[in-house]
Scaffold this active site. Structure first.
Site, PDB file in Angstrom:
ATOM      1  N   THR A  61       4.296   3.784 -10.862  1.00 12.16           N
ATOM      2  CA  THR A  61       3.107   4.208 -11.602  1.00 12.16           C
ATOM      3  C   THR A  61       1.881   4.352 -10.705  1.00 12.16           C
ATOM      4  OG1 THR A  61       3.892   3.288 -13.670  1.00 12.16           O
ATOM      5  CG2 THR A  61       1.547   3.428 -13.451  1.00 12.16           C
ATOM      6  N   LYS A 113      -0.432  15.253  -8.596  1.00  6.31           N
ATOM      7  CA  LYS A 113       0.636  14.801  -9.487  1.00  6.31           C
ATOM      8  C   LYS A 113       1.811  15.782  -9.464  1.00  6.31           C
ATOM      9  CE  LYS A 113       0.463  11.525 -11.560  1.00  6.31           C
ATOM     10  NZ  LYS A 113       0.817  10.179 -11.040  1.00  6.31           N
ATOM     11  N   TYR A 127      -6.487  16.566  -8.406  1.00  6.87           N
ATOM     12  CA  TYR A 127      -5.694  15.486  -9.015  1.00  6.87           C
ATOM     13  C   TYR A 127      -4.413  16.072  -9.622  1.00  6.87           C
ATOM     14  CZ  TYR A 127      -4.010  12.229 -12.528  1.00  6.87           C
ATOM     15  OH  TYR A 127      -3.191  11.430 -13.303  1.00  6.87           O
ATOM     16  N   ASN A 163       0.853  -1.187   0.000  1.00  5.13           N
ATOM     17  CA  ASN A 163       0.000   0.000   0.000  1.00  5.13           C
ATOM     18  C   ASN A 163       0.888   1.235   0.000  1.00  5.13           C
ATOM     19  OD1 ASN A 163      -1.740   2.194   0.787  1.00  5.13           O
ATOM     20  ND2 ASN A 163      -3.214   0.647   1.436  1.00  5.13           N
ATOM     21  N   SER A 200       2.492  13.292 -15.028  1.00  2.00           N
ATOM     22  CA  SER A 200       1.366  13.587 -15.920  1.00  2.00           C
ATOM     23  C   SER A 200       1.597  14.933 -16.606  1.00  2.00           C
ATOM     24  CB  SER A 200       0.081  13.662 -15.088  1.00  2.00           C
ATOM     25  OG  SER A 200      -0.986  14.102 -15.896  1.00  2.00           O
ATOM     26  N   SER A 213      -0.858   5.389  -8.378  1.00  2.00           N
ATOM     27  CA  SER A 213      -1.288   6.669  -7.806  1.00  2.00           C
ATOM     28  C   SER A 213      -2.759   6.807  -8.157  1.00  2.00           C
ATOM     29  CB  SER A 213      -0.492   7.825  -8.450  1.00  2.00           C
ATOM     30  OG  SER A 213      -0.578   8.995  -7.685  1.00  2.00           O
TER      31      SER A 213
HETATM   32  P1  NAP Z   1      -5.732   3.207 -12.545  1.00  2.00           P
HETATM   33  O1  NAP Z   1      -6.102   2.151 -13.503  1.00  2.00           O
HETATM   34  O2  NAP Z   1      -6.792   3.751 -11.650  1.00  2.00           O
HETATM   35  O3  NAP Z   1      -4.506   2.678 -11.702  1.00  2.00           O
HETATM   36  C1  NAP Z   1      -4.107   3.256 -10.502  1.00  2.00           C
HETATM   37  C2  NAP Z   1      -3.227   2.268  -9.763  1.00  2.00           C
HETATM   38  O4  NAP Z   1      -2.787   2.861  -8.543  1.00  2.00           O
HETATM   39  C3  NAP Z   1      -3.978   0.979  -9.396  1.00  2.00           C
HETATM   40  O5  NAP Z   1      -3.107  -0.110  -9.553  1.00  2.00           O
HETATM   41  C4  NAP Z   1      -4.309   1.212  -7.937  1.00  2.00           C
HETATM   42  O6  NAP Z   1      -4.480   0.020  -7.193  1.00  2.00           O
HETATM   43  C5  NAP Z   1      -3.039   1.934  -7.487  1.00  2.00           C
HETATM   44  N1  NAP Z   1      -3.256   2.613  -6.220  1.00  2.00           N
HETATM   45  C6  NAP Z   1      -4.029   3.692  -5.963  1.00  2.00           C
HETATM   46  N2  NAP Z   1      -3.964   3.989  -4.648  1.00  2.00           N
HETATM   47  C7  NAP Z   1      -3.139   3.071  -4.080  1.00  2.00           C
HETATM   48  C8  NAP Z   1      -2.684   2.830  -2.750  1.00  2.00           C
HETATM   49  N3  NAP Z   1      -3.058   3.594  -1.707  1.00  2.00           N
HETATM   50  N4  NAP Z   1      -1.825   1.801  -2.540  1.00  2.00           N
HETATM   51  C9  NAP Z   1      -1.436   0.992  -3.570  1.00  2.00           C
HETATM   52  N5  NAP Z   1      -1.838   1.166  -4.831  1.00  2.00           N
HETATM   53  C10 NAP Z   1      -2.691   2.198  -5.080  1.00  2.00           C
HETATM   54  O7  NAP Z   1      -5.139   4.474 -13.282  1.00  2.00           O
HETATM   55  P2  NAP Z   1      -4.155   4.596 -14.532  1.00  2.00           P
HETATM   56  O8  NAP Z   1      -4.883   5.368 -15.561  1.00  2.00           O
HETATM   57  O9  NAP Z   1      -3.550   3.307 -14.877  1.00  2.00           O
HETATM   58  O10 NAP Z   1      -3.046   5.553 -13.919  1.00  2.00           O
HETATM   59  C11 NAP Z   1      -1.736   5.078 -13.639  1.00  2.00           C
HETATM   60  C12 NAP Z   1      -0.795   6.239 -13.464  1.00  2.00           C
HETATM   61  O11 NAP Z   1      -0.799   7.041 -14.642  1.00  2.00           O
HETATM   62  C13 NAP Z   1      -1.157   7.170 -12.311  1.00  2.00           C
HETATM   63  O12 NAP Z   1       0.051   7.608 -11.727  1.00  2.00           O
HETATM   64  C14 NAP Z   1      -1.847   8.332 -13.022  1.00  2.00           C
HETATM   65  O13 NAP Z   1      -1.751   9.532 -12.286  1.00  2.00           O
HETATM   66  C15 NAP Z   1      -1.011   8.389 -14.292  1.00  2.00           C
HETATM   67  N6  NAP Z   1      -1.661   9.062 -15.432  1.00  2.00           N
HETATM   68  C16 NAP Z   1      -2.840   8.560 -15.910  1.00  2.00           C
HETATM   69  C17 NAP Z   1      -3.440   9.189 -17.005  1.00  2.00           C
HETATM   70  C18 NAP Z   1      -4.705   8.668 -17.626  1.00  2.00           C
HETATM   71  O14 NAP Z   1      -5.292   9.348 -18.470  1.00  2.00           O
HETATM   72  N7  NAP Z   1      -5.154   7.472 -17.272  1.00  2.00           N
HETATM   73  C19 NAP Z   1      -2.820  10.313 -17.598  1.00  2.00           C
HETATM   74  C20 NAP Z   1      -1.611  10.776 -17.073  1.00  2.00           C
HETATM   75  C21 NAP Z   1      -1.026  10.135 -15.985  1.00  2.00           C
HETATM   76  P3  NAP Z   1      -5.905  -0.721  -7.143  1.00  2.00           P
HETATM   77  O15 NAP Z   1      -5.999  -1.518  -8.412  1.00  2.00           O
HETATM   78  O16 NAP Z   1      -5.850  -1.558  -5.924  1.00  2.00           O
HETATM   79  O17 NAP Z   1      -6.963   0.341  -7.085  1.00  2.00           O
END
Ligand code: NAP
Length: 343
Positions: free
Chosen positions: A77, A161, A157, A57, A122, A79
């Site tokens: 990654t 970041k 958010y 966690n 991001s 977050s």
């Molecule tokens: P996502 O599918 O919601 O994945 C988020 C991940 O973070 C999941 O594995 C989640 O675990 C984990 N997480 C959140 N809180 C946690 C905690 N307290 N302890 C351990 N794990 C935790 O989102 P994503 O789109 O793949 O995003 C991944 C990364 O890319 C993030 O850093 C996000 O800011 C960045 N990002 C995303 C976008 C976009 O458009 N999607 C754009 C720019 C940057 P669980 O599976 O257990 O929830």
């Protein structure tokens, strides 16, 4: 070590590393949540690399010590990615992003094998609101800019970041064992490895097809990039010895209506894709119903943005898929996986 192997983006990073024959340790928040982990396995036909799962966690110091043990590369990654309906931004976003980055990097410091950390930041650590483009000298955001307009109350958010990335850059300065590269993607779209629907990127694409926006979308420009390109960028960042710094990872800027037009072109009128842009004042009025504050609408609807991706092309040798392909393949995956009823 890739943190958050259950996530939309991490799933692709883990999959690509395994396909390249690289052993991967990845973390999941909760081992009991089997639905989130089903896709995490080595593709036995094509790879003999090992995949090891650890429970960790972000909020628990020391949880990443074991997963990182013996690793040379850490890709952080995990977050929370939440944009709407936030009740307590400190607890839901800022603490896991900021303390999570600190905890992961403290575990890195305890493991002398680590040579490089790649942080998923991001584009929103570069700019907060699209109106910010008006204060940029050449009208194009580059890696030199930082988001200076987000706060815990406005665009939390983006704030989470920004402070997490800044923390990482301050911690890398305090030692000389590992170096740091950041990946700063725009809005990530494209097919998902898992069938999860609670990731914002996947959920929004489903909403395009289920009628959520059928009365109209705001005139909102976003920088878009394919999830497979973002995963590739992390891997190139990890394995290109001379690469350094921050990297804007964006293919093209488009409006929400542009996305709808691509969807209609490929999937016809079978689904209630939005057909028009509704007036800004209307979104300003109804913003709270959609979990947004009105200041968000004032400072983001109607401003065209542009991000410069040339550094990632030269430093990481990146190429980018056209967004038409990304959007089409993303919607196809949602249909193939039965995540949306036929219109
Ligand atoms: P996502 O599918 O919601 O994945 C988020 C991940 O973070 C999941 O594995 C989640 O675990 C984990 N997480 C959140 N809180 C946690 C905690 N307290 N302890 C351990 N794990 C935790 O989102 P994503 O789109 O793949 O995003 C991944 C990364 O890319 C993030 O850093 C996000 O800011 C960045 N990002 C995303 C976008 C976009 O458009 N999607 C754009 C720019 C940057 P669980 O599976 O257990 O929830």
């Amino acid at each position: 070590m890739v943190s958050g192997g259950t996530g939309y983006l991490s799933s692709w990073i883990v999959k690509m590393l395994l396909e390249d024959g690289i052993n991967v340790n990845t973390t999941v928040r909760d081992f009991n949540d089997e639905a989130k982990m089903g896709h995490l396995e080595t593709p036995k036909e094509t790879s003999d690399a090992d995949l090891n799962l650890f429970e960790a966690n972000l909020l628990k110091p020391g949880d990443f010590d074991e997963p990182i043990k013996g690793c040379e590369l850490v890709i952080h990654t995990a977050s929370p990615y939440i944009l709407t309906g936030i009740k307590n931004s400190e607890e839901e976003l800022i603490q896991p992003a900021l303390e999570g980055t600190t905890n992961v990097l403290e575990s890195v410091n305890k493991n002398p094998t680590v040579k490089r950390v790649v942080l998923t930041s991001s584009a929103v650590a570069i700019y907060g609101d699209t109106v910010d483009i008006q204060s940029i000298p050449n009208g194009v955001f580059t890696e030199n800019e930082w988001n200076i307009t987000s706060t815990p109350d406005h665009q939390p958010y983006s704030y989470s970041k920004t402070v997490a990335e800044k923390k990482a850059w301050s911690l890398v300065m305090q030692q000389d064992q590992w170096d740091l590269l950041s990946i700063n993607p725009g809005w990530i779209l494209g097919p998902s490895v898992s069938k999860r629907t609670d990731s914002m990127s996947i959920n929004t694409m489903i909403e395009f097809g289920n009628g959520t926006y059928k009365s109209g979308v705001p005139k909102l420009w976003t920088p878009i990039v394919d999830v497979r390109d973002v995963a590739t960028a992390h891997i190139k960042a990890g394995f290109t010895p001379n690469a350094s710094g921050r990297h804007i990872i964006v293919s093209e800027e488009a409006t929400l209506l542009d996305i709808a037009k691509i969807l209609r072109k490929h999937f016809g009128n079978e689904y209630p894709f939005p057909k028009r842009e509704a007036p800004k004042f209307l979104f300003w009025l109804i913003a709270p119903m959609y979990g947004r504050i009105r200041k968000y609408v004032s400072r983001n609807v109607g401003f065209r943005i542009k991000l410069d991706n040339s550094y990632s092309k030269s430093d990481l040798n990146m190429t980018f898929l056209p967004i038409e392909q990304t959007i089409k393949e993303h919607f196809n995956q949602i249909l193939d996986d039965g995540l949306l009823a036929k219109g």
